[in-house]
Design an enzyme around this catalytic site. Structure first.
Site, PDB file in Angstrom:
ATOM      1  N   GLU A 239       0.767  -1.301   0.234  1.00  9.29           N
ATOM      2  CA  GLU A 239      -0.052   0.211  -0.160  1.00  9.29           C
ATOM      3  C   GLU A 239       0.855   1.157  -0.140  1.00  9.29           C
ATOM      4  O   GLU A 239       0.833   2.007   0.843  1.00  9.29           O
ATOM      5  CB  GLU A 239      -0.973  -0.091   1.124  1.00  9.29           C
ATOM      6  CG  GLU A 239      -2.093  -1.217   1.088  1.00  9.29           C
ATOM      7  CD  GLU A 239      -3.085  -1.201   2.185  1.00  9.29           C
ATOM      8  OE1 GLU A 239      -2.863  -0.439   3.047  1.00  9.29           O
ATOM      9  OE2 GLU A 239      -3.978  -1.875   1.927  1.00  9.29           O
ATOM     10  N   GLU A 334      -4.729  -8.813  -1.235  1.00 16.17           N
ATOM     11  CA  GLU A 334      -5.615  -8.645  -0.214  1.00 16.17           C
ATOM     12  C   GLU A 334      -6.598  -7.973   0.021  1.00 16.17           C
ATOM     13  O   GLU A 334      -7.066  -7.186  -0.735  1.00 16.17           O
ATOM     14  CB  GLU A 334      -4.343  -7.703   0.503  1.00 16.17           C
ATOM     15  CG  GLU A 334      -4.952  -7.078   2.178  1.00 16.17           C
ATOM     16  CD  GLU A 334      -4.243  -6.170   2.748  1.00 16.17           C
ATOM     17  OE1 GLU A 334      -2.749  -6.189   2.504  1.00 16.17           O
ATOM     18  OE2 GLU A 334      -4.764  -5.258   3.415  1.00 16.17           O
TER      19      GLU A 334
END
Length: 480
Positions: A239, A334
């Site tokens: 991220e 994810e």
């Protein structure tokens, strides 16, 4: 003769087996005909939205035939193929390791066999994601080169995997069960001394340490290999546009392209490392990030593909990237189920988007976030996710329970092994589905009834069809 069109859909599955054995003509002159043998062509595993049935093999007789009915078709065509599948699974976080290791030896082995084995009651997880150093679902924050404030170690002489010894030992046990499991690794943050803010939270990688950080990856992959653990792929940063987590790092696309083309890619090449480099590893609302990295002519040759999460955006972003760069792979890495979520809501949303959606948009993997945690949704770092619900909740030394994340993955991992190929299947109304052909030649259809009423439909394959039914919100995996 009973006509299929006279049967109400809600009762269809109850009489389907009887109908499959009915004679096809009422004009048969033989008063004592030989009974038509009833064969079950399709295995059917079901999970209901209300949780009363969870991944249970049904005893309904499902036989392919050519008897006309009025139900919509889901056409499966194995002559049209798409991506090859690398696997389905979870992130094995540091917290997951802690709670799994709390189980007694026999109970722990039972769980590992159920998750990673190939027995009748196993779900055969085939892909794991792990963190390079701590993730926010580790109990503490650490890297493999932590130093007192003000110190540096540009030669990485103090590099050590020791903080992750428990993870390494558990991975070795998993590899004994499934030696072919694939592993992706990703960092949440580099060592703090490489960052510009002196914190595990946010900040940027200082440009003078790009080369050192590339060697950090090299050392990591080589050290894991020395432990017998092959890292199949890495992403440079988890991220990269979310610097508020603990740990975390801000790494815009221009910086990631620079890091890959001038440091990480060449370092891997020089060291003979074949581990794949996968860019991005963040939400579907910004496909421009991986496309801009791939557009860099010097970075592109080092990059295997792009990875995505779905906390924002639409799963079709994967196809946007595929269409722009069709030779590059895609990975869904994810998505978490929340402690505040419901079984039916999470089952439906994740099957529709994470499993079916990612696969229909070219992903080679579908991974849920956290494999295991405790009843308080820990461990996690200070500031880490405190609502992330593991696929498994470990309650003490001799008990664990399976949560919705377990069943989301199991409906695929148990039946679609690595090396399977996605094949064409038509969408029909609120029936979301995806189909595969396994290395053994079996066909697998995963279907979700996203509607509010029961649905009866035909699985049509090779000129014949079989009628099946799913309650509202139910998920079925069909194998033939």
């Amino acid at each position: 003769m009973i006509k299929l069109t006279q049967i109400k859909p809600v009762f269809f599955s109850l009489v389907l087996g009887i109908l499959s054995g009915c004679a096809q003509s009422s004009e048969d002159s033989n008063p004592n005909p030989e009974p038509t043998p009833i064969t079950n062509d399709v295995a059917f595993w079901l999970t209901k939205a209300n949780g009363t049935v969870k991944l249970v093999k049904q005893n309904t007789i499902l036989s392919f035939n050519t008897s006309t009915n009025v139900y919509p078709n889901v056409d499966v065509n194995d002559n049209q193929t798409f991506q090859t599948i690398d696997g389905f699974g979870y992130t094995l976080t540091g917290g997951s390791v802690e709670v799994i290791n709390q189980l007694g030896a026999s109970k722990k082995q039972e769980l590992l066999q159920e998750l990673f084995g190939a027995s009748a009651n196993a779900i055969s997880v085939s892909y794991l994601r792990i963190s390079i150093g701590a993730s926010d679902l580790s109990s503490t924050v650490y890297s493999y080169n932590d130093l007192p404030s003000g110190q540096t170690d540009v030669n990485l002489t103090q590099f050590s995997l020791a903080p992750d010894n428990a993870l390494i030992q558990l991975l070795k046990q998993i590899l004994q069960i499934n030696p072919n499991i694939k592993i992706m690794a990703t960092p949440w943050s580099p060592p703090v001394w490489m960052k510009d803010n002196g914190s595990t939270v946010g900040g940027s990688l200082q440009s003078q340490y790009y080369g050192v950080y590339a060697q950090y990856f090299v050392k990591y992959i080589q050290a894991m290999q020395a432990e017998g653990i092959r890292i199949d792929a890495i992403t440079p940063q988890n991220e990269p546009l979310h610097p508020g987590n603990n740990p975390s790092l801000l790494m815009p696309a221009t910086e990631q392209a620079n890091f890959i083309k001038n440091h990480l890619g060449p370092a891997f090449q020089a060291s003979g490392i074949t581990t794949k480099i996968v860019t991005y590893d963040h939400n579907c609302d910004n496909p421009q990030y991986p496309m801009s990295v791939l557009a860099d002519a010097a970075a592109n040759p080092f990059i295997d593909g792009s990875a995505f999460h779905l906390y924002a955006g639409d799963i079709s972003a994967l196809s946007t990237v595929h269409n722009a760069y069709p030779t590059k792979n895609l990975y869904f890495t994810e998505q978490y189920t929340s402690s505040t979520g419901s079984f039916d809501g999470d089952l439906k949303w994740h099957l529709k988007n994470v499993i079916i959606g990612s696969m229909r948009n070219w992903s080679k993997t579908a991974l849920e976030w956290n494999l295991a945690n405790d009843a308080s949704f820990g461990p996690h770092t200070n500031g880490g996710c405190n609502t992330c619900k593991g696929a498994i909740t470990v309650n003490g030394s001799f008990n664990y329970e399976r949560n919705v994340g377990y069943y989301i993955i199991a409906h695929a991992s148990k039946f679609v092994p690595a090396g399977s190929v996605r094949i064409a299947s038509s969408q029909s109304g609120s029936l979301y589905n995806v189909a595969f052909k396994t290395p053994e030649g079996k066909k697998v259809l995963i279907a979700l009834n996203d509607g509010s009423a029961p649905s009866v439909f035909n699985i049509k394959y090779n000129g014949k069809w079989v009628a099946v039914s799913l309650e509202a919100g139910a998920v079925g995996t069909f194998i033939w």
